[in-house]
Design an enzyme around this catalytic site. Structure first.
Site, PDB file in Angstrom:
ATOM      1  N   ALA A 241      26.957 -19.675  -1.897  1.00 25.96           N
ATOM      2  CA  ALA A 241      26.811 -20.241  -1.231  1.00 25.96           C
ATOM      3  C   ALA A 241      25.651 -21.396  -1.230  1.00 25.96           C
ATOM      4  O   ALA A 241      25.300 -21.874  -0.721  1.00 25.96           O
ATOM      5  CB  ALA A 241      26.072 -19.201  -0.483  1.00 25.96           C
ATOM      6  N   ASP A 242      24.956 -21.272  -2.258  1.00 33.12           N
ATOM      7  CA  ASP A 242      24.330 -22.458  -3.286  1.00 33.12           C
ATOM      8  C   ASP A 242      24.280 -23.838  -3.539  1.00 33.12           C
ATOM      9  O   ASP A 242      25.298 -23.733  -3.804  1.00 33.12           O
ATOM     10  CB  ASP A 242      23.799 -21.809  -4.823  1.00 33.12           C
ATOM     11  N   ILE A 243      23.701 -24.527  -2.229  1.00 29.85           N
ATOM     12  CA  ILE A 243      24.515 -25.905  -1.835  1.00 29.85           C
ATOM     13  C   ILE A 243      24.144 -26.931  -3.588  1.00 29.85           C
ATOM     14  O   ILE A 243      25.449 -27.413  -3.116  1.00 29.85           O
ATOM     15  CB  ILE A 243      23.459 -26.444  -1.039  1.00 29.85           C
ATOM     16  N   GLY A 244      23.230 -26.470  -4.431  1.00 30.63           N
ATOM     17  CA  GLY A 244      23.272 -26.974  -5.690  1.00 30.63           C
ATOM     18  C   GLY A 244      24.589 -26.490  -6.345  1.00 30.63           C
ATOM     19  O   GLY A 244      24.938 -28.087  -6.713  1.00 30.63           O
TER      20      GLY A 244
END
Length: 287
Positions: A241-244
């Site tokens: 779920a981490d955008i990066g």
């Protein structure tokens, strides 16, 4: 004052470690001196500074470590934080046969470095939730400057007992949202009162820690995954779920859009059992 020279197995690129640590304004890093000054506490919670300076190279890594007291305990902490007992060679060998081989060749020798204390890690993860990185660092810096302590130019995160004694308005004054103020203070109270024993987490499995922590208001799977990764150094974590990470995958694989969860699951199968290193190197590729 004690000093100790430590040699570890290569590759280990400490200059890249320092570059990443320098992104956080709270860290006392000198790229010129090739050193970082660590804010560590002894068993009595008394603050002490340990300096770690690189005196070797990525292919012959060697460090001068110095401090003022508790040499044995502080050295154990330094080795834990910088993962000096974990060889990177098996990780690099594994990824040389994967779709991330180019990335791992480019950033070879970049280790998984842990936050300096588990409480510090948990607070940082809660503060960083759903914020862009720049403001997340700003908000964390305000938090530490307001309630932590400084010694010889090095900032120490506040103790949970300190934060447990605050009112929500104290954090609201720093531009914390009401919910985030509640999460930080309520979790700190739970730790200070013994309802959450951080020193027991290291003996639990990833799954047990996830189950235990997500029951706490304000702590979701993303936060737990980051605590497992940067607080406990677990090797097989992949915060999808981490955008990066999503942006890094999009860039690395030349995708038109951000990858779906299914696409990320499929492409990451060959990265196991070192998903944490895949996550780290993907983040590094866009920092």
């Amino acid at each position: 004052m004690w000093k100790e020279i430590v040699s570890i197995s290569p590759p280990y690129h400490f200059d890249r470690v320092l570059e990443r640590l320098s992104l956080d304004p709270l860290n006392a890093v000198s790229l010129e001196k090739r050193e970082v000054r660590l804010p560590l506490r002894n068993q009595a919670k008394k603050p002490g500074i340990v300096t770690v300076r690189a005196i070797g190279t990525a292919d012959a890594p060697e460090f001068l470590v110095s401090g003022t007291d508790d040499q044995s305990a502080m050295m154990d902490e330094v080795k834990r934080i910088f993962q000096w007992k974990e060889s990177l060679q098996p990780v690099l060998d594994h990824f040389s046969k994967t779709n991330l081989s180019q990335l791992f060749e480019e950033h070879a020798g970049t280790p998984l470095v842990l936050d300096f204390h588990l409480y510090h890690c948990l607070m940082k993860c809660i503060i960083h939730q759903q914020l862009n990185l720049s403001f997340a660092y700003t908000l964390t810096e305000r938090f530490v400057h307001a309630f932590g302590e400084q010694k010889d130019g090095v900032w120490f995160y506040p103790l949970p007992e300190t934060i447990a004694g605050l009112d929500y308005a104290d954090l609201r004054a720093l531009q914390f949202s009401m919910r985030k103020s509640e999460y930080v203070i309520d979790t700190s109270r739970m730790i200070a009162e013994g309802g959450l024993k951080l020193d027991e987490l290291g003996s639990l499995t990833d799954e047990d820690i996830m189950e235990k922590l997500v029951k706490i208001r304000g702590i979701g799977p993303w936060t737990v995954q980051n605590v497992l990764l940067f607080g406990l150094g677990r090797p097989n974590l992949f915060p999808m779920a981490d955008i990066g990470i999503q942006n890094a995958i999009k860039r690395h694989f030349g995708l038109k859009d951000k990858p779906t969860k299914e696409e990320m699951l499929e492409m990451s199968r060959e990265w196991q059992p070192y998903l944490s290193y895949a996550s780290l190197y993907l983040w590094r590729s866009i920092e």
